[in-house]
Design an enzyme around this catalytic site. Structure first.
Site, PDB file in Angstrom:
ATOM      1  CB  THR A 159       0.357  -3.683   6.355  1.00  0.00           C
ATOM      2  OG1 THR A 159      -0.826  -3.864   5.826  1.00  0.00           O
ATOM      3  CG2 THR A 159       0.906  -2.273   6.406  1.00  0.00           C
ATOM      4  CG  ASP A 160      -2.648  -7.274   3.712  1.00  0.00           C
ATOM      5  OD1 ASP A 160      -3.013  -6.587   4.775  1.00  0.00           O
ATOM      6  OD2 ASP A 160      -3.183  -7.116   2.803  1.00  0.00           O
ATOM      7  CB  THR A 176      -0.967   0.016   1.289  1.00  0.00           C
ATOM      8  OG1 THR A 176      -1.716  -0.902   1.099  1.00  0.00           O
ATOM      9  CG2 THR A 176      -1.922   1.218   1.356  1.00  0.00           C
TER      10      THR A 176
HETATM   11  C1  SIN Z   1      -1.079  -2.634   2.845  1.00  0.00           C
HETATM   12  O1  SIN Z   1       0.072  -2.826   2.546  1.00  0.00           O
HETATM   13  O2  SIN Z   1      -1.769  -2.361   3.964  1.00  0.00           O
HETATM   14  C2  SIN Z   1      -1.964  -3.986   2.090  1.00  0.00           C
HETATM   15  C3  SIN Z   1      -1.505  -4.302   0.812  1.00  0.00           C
HETATM   16  C4  SIN Z   1      -0.180  -5.140   1.006  1.00  0.00           C
HETATM   17  O3  SIN Z   1      -0.127  -5.995   2.040  1.00  0.00           O
HETATM   18  O4  SIN Z   1       0.527  -5.241   0.000  1.00  0.00           O
END
Ligand code: SIN
Length: 312
Positions: free
Chosen positions: A93-94, A14
């Site tokens: 983050t995932d 993200t």
């Molecule tokens: C995020 O980064 O918050 C979600 C998408 C990802 O993990 O690439």
């Protein structure tokens, strides 16, 4: 002495995402903007000795072993350079906690490797990525820093404990009972506990094994829950799985039917590890246990640890 550089490796997420409207924080596409472009847009980072490399460009829900393998190789390459002070990795983050754990297991670096992320896309009215990147660079520049850590919303989490705990808030990570390693406050690191330490020799062996194989040994996660059966475990054994991590209830308890299927899987040579599906705490061993526990690792991290063991 010349100033040492920070290498910033881009993998997507993200933090590199874009949305069609600046007020859309959820309807965006991750992994659209290159890491060099992300850094170029942050005035506070101009003039610092930063070098960028785009290793991958993906939404981290789609993380693959191939990307991990390449990322580990590029980290090992840069960490071995005398003129490199530390690394920053931009990441979604995932699955950030999985990449952090994997990298600590295969690198056990004596220099800092700092994962940076964001909960809002780069096009948001108030994106969190730029501040997270500034904080991550400051941690990487911090001389005593070492090991793989994640920095999000001014909090520094160690690879072993970091876990995404919120779907939406900017402060999306926690470190459970262990608590964070420290904070980044206006560029200064306030340390609460020791930087991650690792077994350098074990990491060297793991890195060599990762470079040798083209696929991770098949290790799957199953969950114990009300009315669970052994059907998934039996299907996995029939498919040739080599390891199963069970996300057990509470302190490592497993539904009787699932437990029986796991016992049979073990008897057939499949490695079985019990982690807990609880967000906090660890499985405490009891005398009557017949299935090994994960030594405090969450199900997703226990899966990586077991796969690395099976590669050895
Ligand atoms: C995020 O980064 O918050 C979600 C998408 C990802 O993990 O690439």
């Amino acid at each position: 002495m010349s100033v040492k550089k920070i290498v910033v490796l881009g993998t997507g997420g993200t933090i590199a995402g874009t949305a069609s409207s600046a007020d859309d924080n959820v309807g965006y596409t991750a992994a659209q903007v290159g890491v060099a472009q992300l850094l170029a847009a942050i005035p506070a980072l101009q003039g610092l000795p930063l070098h960028t490399e785009q290793v991958a460009q993906l939404d981290s829900k789609d993380m693959t072993f191939e990307v991990w393998r390449l990322l580990a190789a590029r980290c090992a390459h840069w960490l071995a350079q005398d003129d490199v002070q530390g690394l920053v990795i931009t990441h979604g983050t995932d699955t950030l906690e999985e990449t952090a754990f994997f990298l600590q297991a295969v690198l056990a670096p004596a220099k800092p490797v700092v994962l940076a992320c964001a909960m809002r896309p780069s096009t948001a009215i108030a994106p969190d990525g730029p501040q997270n990147l500034i904080d991550a660079v400051n941690v990487a520049l911090c001389a005593p820093a070492r090991g793989v850590v994640a920095v999000c919303a001014g909090v520094i989490h160690g690879a072993a404990d970091v876990q995404k705990v919120h779907t939406y808030r900017l402060d999306a990570f926690g470190s459970g009972d262990a608590g964070p390693i420290g904070y980044v406050e206006e560029g200064a690191v306030r340390l609460l506990r020791a930087w991650p330490q690792g077994d350098v020799q074990a990491a060297g062996r793991a890195l060599a094994a990762v470079a040798r194989v083209t696929a991770m040994p098949p290790v799957e996660i199953v969950m114990s829950h009300a009315a669970a059966t052994g059907a998934v475990v039996r299907a996995l054994v029939a498919l040739g799985v080599r390891g199963i991590v069970v996300a057990a209830t509470g302190n490592g308890t497993v539904h009787t039917e699932l437990r029986e299927a796991l016992r049979q899987a073990r008897a057939a040579g499949v490695r079985v590890v019990r982690a807990t599906r609880c967000a906090n705490g660890r499985v405490l061993p009891a005398a009557a246990d017949d299935l090994p526990h994960s030594a405090g690792l969450s199900p997703v991290k226990a899966r990586i640890a077991l796969a690395l063991e099976l590669m050895d």
